[in-house]
Design a protein around this motif. Structure first.
Motif, PDB file in Angstrom:
ATOM      1  N   GLU A 172       0.846  -1.205  -0.031  1.00  0.00           N
ATOM      2  CA  GLU A 172      -0.002   0.061   0.052  1.00  0.00           C
ATOM      3  C   GLU A 172       0.848   1.353  -0.001  1.00  0.00           C
ATOM      4  OE1 GLU A 172      -3.461   2.229   2.794  1.00  0.00           O
ATOM      5  OE2 GLU A 172      -2.634   0.452   3.386  1.00  0.00           O
ATOM      6  N   PHE A 173       1.872   1.312   0.682  1.00  0.00           N
ATOM      7  CA  PHE A 173       2.858   2.348   0.669  1.00  0.00           C
ATOM      8  C   PHE A 173       3.363   2.605  -0.687  1.00  0.00           C
ATOM      9  CE2 PHE A 173       7.314   3.903   1.923  1.00  0.00           C
ATOM     10  CZ  PHE A 173       6.746   5.201   2.252  1.00  0.00           C
ATOM     11  N   LYS A 177       0.976   6.561  -6.912  1.00  0.00           N
ATOM     12  CA  LYS A 177       0.102   7.462  -7.132  1.00  0.00           C
ATOM     13  C   LYS A 177       0.111   8.822  -6.888  1.00  0.00           C
ATOM     14  CE  LYS A 177      -5.032   7.881  -6.190  1.00  0.00           C
ATOM     15  NZ  LYS A 177      -5.010   9.269  -5.891  1.00  0.00           N
ATOM     16  N   GLU A 178       1.001   9.361  -5.807  1.00  0.00           N
ATOM     17  CA  GLU A 178       1.348  10.740  -5.446  1.00  0.00           C
ATOM     18  C   GLU A 178       2.347  11.348  -6.567  1.00  0.00           C
ATOM     19  OE1 GLU A 178       1.790  14.493  -3.484  1.00  0.00           O
ATOM     20  OE2 GLU A 178       0.292  12.624  -3.216  1.00  0.00           O
ATOM     21  N   TYR A 179       3.106  10.658  -7.231  1.00  0.00           N
ATOM     22  CA  TYR A 179       3.743  11.259  -8.307  1.00  0.00           C
ATOM     23  C   TYR A 179       3.092  11.419  -9.551  1.00  0.00           C
ATOM     24  CZ  TYR A 179       7.399  11.319 -11.877  1.00  0.00           C
ATOM     25  OH  TYR A 179       8.219  11.868 -12.934  1.00  0.00           O
ATOM     26  N   ARG A 180       2.139  10.500  -9.841  1.00  0.00           N
ATOM     27  CA  ARG A 180       1.157  10.778 -11.047  1.00  0.00           C
ATOM     28  C   ARG A 180       0.343  11.953 -10.816  1.00  0.00           C
ATOM     29  NH1 ARG A 180       0.062   4.252 -12.826  1.00  0.00           N
ATOM     30  NH2 ARG A 180       2.115   3.879 -13.714  1.00  0.00           N
ATOM     31  N   ASP A 181      -0.108  12.122  -9.546  1.00  0.00           N
ATOM     32  CA  ASP A 181      -1.161  13.214  -9.170  1.00  0.00           C
ATOM     33  C   ASP A 181      -0.479  14.544  -9.052  1.00  0.00           C
ATOM     34  OD1 ASP A 181      -2.989  11.161  -9.665  1.00  0.00           O
ATOM     35  OD2 ASP A 181      -3.572  11.007  -7.642  1.00  0.00           O
ATOM     36  N   ASN A 182       0.727  14.477  -8.490  1.00  0.00           N
ATOM     37  CA  ASN A 182       1.320  15.639  -7.936  1.00  0.00           C
ATOM     38  C   ASN A 182       2.777  15.560  -8.183  1.00  0.00           C
ATOM     39  OD1 ASN A 182      -1.010  17.015  -6.574  1.00  0.00           O
ATOM     40  ND2 ASN A 182      -0.897  15.112  -5.341  1.00  0.00           N
ATOM     41  N   PRO A 183       3.141  15.625  -9.364  1.00  0.00           N
ATOM     42  CA  PRO A 183       4.848  15.260  -9.401  1.00  0.00           C
ATOM     43  C   PRO A 183       5.794  16.294  -8.946  1.00  0.00           C
ATOM     44  CG  PRO A 183       3.552  16.207 -11.406  1.00  0.00           C
ATOM     45  CD  PRO A 183       2.454  15.655 -10.382  1.00  0.00           C
ATOM     46  N   SER A 184       5.022  17.634  -8.636  1.00  0.00           N
ATOM     47  CA  SER A 184       5.796  18.755  -7.890  1.00  0.00           C
ATOM     48  C   SER A 184       6.552  18.194  -6.469  1.00  0.00           C
ATOM     49  CB  SER A 184       5.110  19.965  -7.782  1.00  0.00           C
ATOM     50  OG  SER A 184       3.921  19.749  -6.803  1.00  0.00           O
ATOM     51  N   THR A 185       5.704  17.154  -5.691  1.00  0.00           N
ATOM     52  CA  THR A 185       6.254  16.751  -4.626  1.00  0.00           C
ATOM     53  C   THR A 185       7.528  16.194  -4.641  1.00  0.00           C
ATOM     54  OG1 THR A 185       3.850  15.988  -3.961  1.00  0.00           O
ATOM     55  CG2 THR A 185       5.601  15.088  -2.927  1.00  0.00           C
ATOM     56  N   PHE A 186       7.949  15.657  -5.864  1.00  0.00           N
ATOM     57  CA  PHE A 186       9.242  15.041  -5.786  1.00  0.00           C
ATOM     58  C   PHE A 186      10.200  15.921  -6.328  1.00  0.00           C
ATOM     59  CE2 PHE A 186       5.997  11.729  -5.509  1.00  0.00           C
ATOM     60  CZ  PHE A 186       6.901  10.454  -5.110  1.00  0.00           C
ATOM     61  N   VAL A 199      15.338   2.922  -1.487  1.00  0.00           N
ATOM     62  CA  VAL A 199      13.992   2.177  -1.507  1.00  0.00           C
ATOM     63  C   VAL A 199      13.753   1.894  -2.889  1.00  0.00           C
ATOM     64  CG1 VAL A 199      11.365   2.522  -1.254  1.00  0.00           C
ATOM     65  CG2 VAL A 199      13.088   3.583   0.412  1.00  0.00           C
ATOM     66  N   ILE A 200      13.376   0.654  -3.025  1.00  0.00           N
ATOM     67  CA  ILE A 200      12.971  -0.007  -4.447  1.00  0.00           C
ATOM     68  C   ILE A 200      11.694  -0.373  -4.716  1.00  0.00           C
ATOM     69  CG2 ILE A 200      13.890  -1.663  -6.065  1.00  0.00           C
ATOM     70  CD1 ILE A 200      16.668  -1.427  -4.482  1.00  0.00           C
ATOM     71  N   THR A 201      11.115  -0.104  -5.666  1.00  0.00           N
ATOM     72  CA  THR A 201       9.803  -0.629  -6.099  1.00  0.00           C
ATOM     73  C   THR A 201       9.786  -1.482  -7.158  1.00  0.00           C
ATOM     74  OG1 THR A 201       8.566   1.331  -5.195  1.00  0.00           O
ATOM     75  CG2 THR A 201       7.395   0.096  -6.860  1.00  0.00           C
ATOM     76  N   TYR A 202       9.175  -2.620  -7.028  1.00  0.00           N
ATOM     77  CA  TYR A 202       9.091  -3.560  -8.290  1.00  0.00           C
ATOM     78  C   TYR A 202       7.636  -3.648  -8.654  1.00  0.00           C
ATOM     79  CZ  TYR A 202      12.980  -5.239  -5.748  1.00  0.00           C
ATOM     80  OH  TYR A 202      14.330  -5.442  -5.094  1.00  0.00           O
ATOM     81  N   TYR A 203       7.650  -3.661 -10.159  1.00  0.00           N
ATOM     82  CA  TYR A 203       6.410  -3.617 -10.907  1.00  0.00           C
ATOM     83  C   TYR A 203       6.440  -4.782 -12.071  1.00  0.00           C
ATOM     84  CZ  TYR A 203       8.721  -0.775 -14.291  1.00  0.00           C
ATOM     85  OH  TYR A 203       9.748  -0.022 -15.082  1.00  0.00           O
TER      86      TYR A 203
END
Length: 473
Positions: free
Chosen positions: A194-195, A201-210, A242-246
């Motif tokens: 979930e994290f 989702k945050e990156y896609r909705d609000n890329p300025s966060t990154f 931190v690594i994400t797998y998809y």
């Protein structure tokens, strides 16, 4: 102390050129005279250990674990850290959220980056921070109130031994009888799926966060990592990411029933979403309870240095005596060549391989706080550094010429004769091709592992070298 005397602070080469001239030249009577070089090593250094329980521990590396050493004491290490986000997640927008497979946190450390028993079973817990970390964080920072102790986002049992590694990884580090001591190990911690979904989702909705560390830290404050179980091991983590797998679908060609066909195949890829970097706050929480063994040595008058967050040594440098020696040299012209000090160190016997610190800083006691607060590097005037010379078992501070020249000129006060010797980590850069020069680029309190040693001040050698010439009339 004010001393009125005509002093010539000239390069030694200039004086030697004058003294070596044998033919008569105009003004010969003004410069002729015998030149002598004095080397005085009769000066005495005195000092005592002082406890320093609070240090600045912002660092790219983090310590985790608990360790009890009879000769050293008890060391407990946890850490807090923010993260530097990737500007681009490199996960195609065509990948639906449900194909985000998992997220893992990787703590990497080298083969030599731990102290204690590599087989000692350990367990750590990871918590998500609930508010921003303070900028003035120190090693005695208490994370209570910055996280929810009932909601860890990751738990991992581990050892520092290669015995827990997969066979293919283990075999990759050994080549017959040859062992590569620099290979890295890692502690992998699974994080909630979930994290990972929320981050993507945050990156896609609000890329300025990154876009910046500050904007990302407002969204994700960071983590607190604590040793939850185990003793006898402290690991120095040199890289955290931190690594994400998809999953994604790709058309591949396979052979079925002797015919080549193209079919969809589900593949797995990964991307690093964020990591620890110099731009963010990452700090160690270090608690060090000094052993009775070490306290007794100090009470007996021994001068001990230990780290991290342990003992420094404060010394009285014989500046006044050096000035008097120079002024009373009975010369019309004097030139300071150099001033050095070599301090022997004794390894304190222990069963955990603890050694003296790799580097020492000697800084005016009145400037210690300023030195680390303002990230100053040793300047050869009020601060000096030396590396541990294992062959001679000593620290050699080789260039204090500028300091003693200031003292002779009367531009420093007697308070500036007090110095504090501190275990530090030195980062250097080498400049030049044929004639290289080592430049210090960073100097921070030493926190990589527990260290200790006894400085033998009564055998310290101060060498004051100066040239003098009595001019003929």
């Amino acid at each position: 102390m004010k001393i009125k005397r005509l002093l010539y602070i000239l390069p030694a080469c200039c004086l030697s050129l004058l003294s070596c001239e044998s033919d008569y030249i105009p003004g010969d009577s003004l410069i002729r005279g015998e030149v002598a070089i004095d080397i005085d090593s009769t000066f005495v250094v005195t000092g005592h250990s002082i406890y320093n329980p609070q240090i600045k521990t912002k660092s790219l590396t983090q310590l985790i674990g608990n360790l009890s050493i009879p000769e050293y004491g008890d060391l407990s290490c946890s850490f807090v850290t923010q993260f530097m986000p990737a500007e681009s997640l490199n996960i195609p927008d065509s990948i639906p959220l449900e194909d985000i497979k998992s997220m893992r946190l990787r703590f990497r450390f080298s083969n030599m980056s731990f102290t204690g028993d590599s087989l000692a079973p350990q367990q750590l817990k990871i918590y998500r921070l609930t508010k921003q970390l303070p900028n003035d964080i120190m090693n005695d920072f208490d994370p209570t109130g910055y996280y929810n102790p009932n909601s860890p986002i990751g738990i991992k049992s581990y050892t520092a031994s290669h015995l827990g590694m997969a066979d293919k990884v283990y075999k990759g580090q050994y080549y017959g009888d040859n062992f590569n001591p620099t290979w890295e190990r890692a502690i992998w911690v699974d994080l909630p799926k979930e994290f990972a979904l929320n981050i993507v989702k945050e990156y896609r909705d609000n890329p300025s966060t990154f876009q910046t560390p500050s904007s990302f830290s407002e969204y994700f404050h960071g983590i607190y990592v604590e040793p939850y179980f185990g003793n006898g091991l402290v690991v120095d983590i040199t890289n955290t990411e931190v690594i994400t797998y998809y999953n994604y679908t790709r058309k591949v060609t396979v052979v079925e029933n002797d015919q080549s066909i193209t079919k969809d195949s589900v593949m797995t890829d990964s991307v690093t979403l964020f990591c620890v970097s110099p731009e963010i706050i990452s700090s160690n929480n270090i608690k060090y309870n000094v052993s009775d063994n070490l306290k007794n040595k100090i009470n007996e008058g021994q001068t001990i240095v230990s780290a991290p967050a342990g003992y420094n040594v404060e010394i009285t440098f014989p500046t006044k005596e050096i000035i008097e020696k120079y002024v009373l040299s009975n010369a019309n012209m004097s030139v300071v060549n150099n001033l050095t000090i070599s301090i022997p160190v004794e390894n304190i016997k222990n069963d955990y391989g603890l050694t003296p610190p790799p580097y020492l800083l000697m800084v005016k006691s009145s400037e210690v706080d300023k030195f680390f607060t303002e990230n100053i590097i040793p300047d050869g005037k009020s601060s000096f550094w030396a590396s541990y010379d294992e062959s001679s078992q000593s620290y050699n501070f080789t260039s204090m010429r500028d300091y003693i020249i200031q003292a002779i000129k009367g531009t420093i006060e007697e308070d500036d004769y007090q110095f504090t010797i501190i275990p530090v980590q030195i980062t250097t850069d080498t400049q030049g091709t044929y004639e290289t020069t080592t430049i210090v680029t960073k100097c921070t309190p030493f926190i990589s592992r527990p260290v200790m040693g006894r400085l033998i001040l009564d055998k310290a050698k101060i060498k004051f070298t100066y040239s003098k010439q009595n001019l003929r009339k």
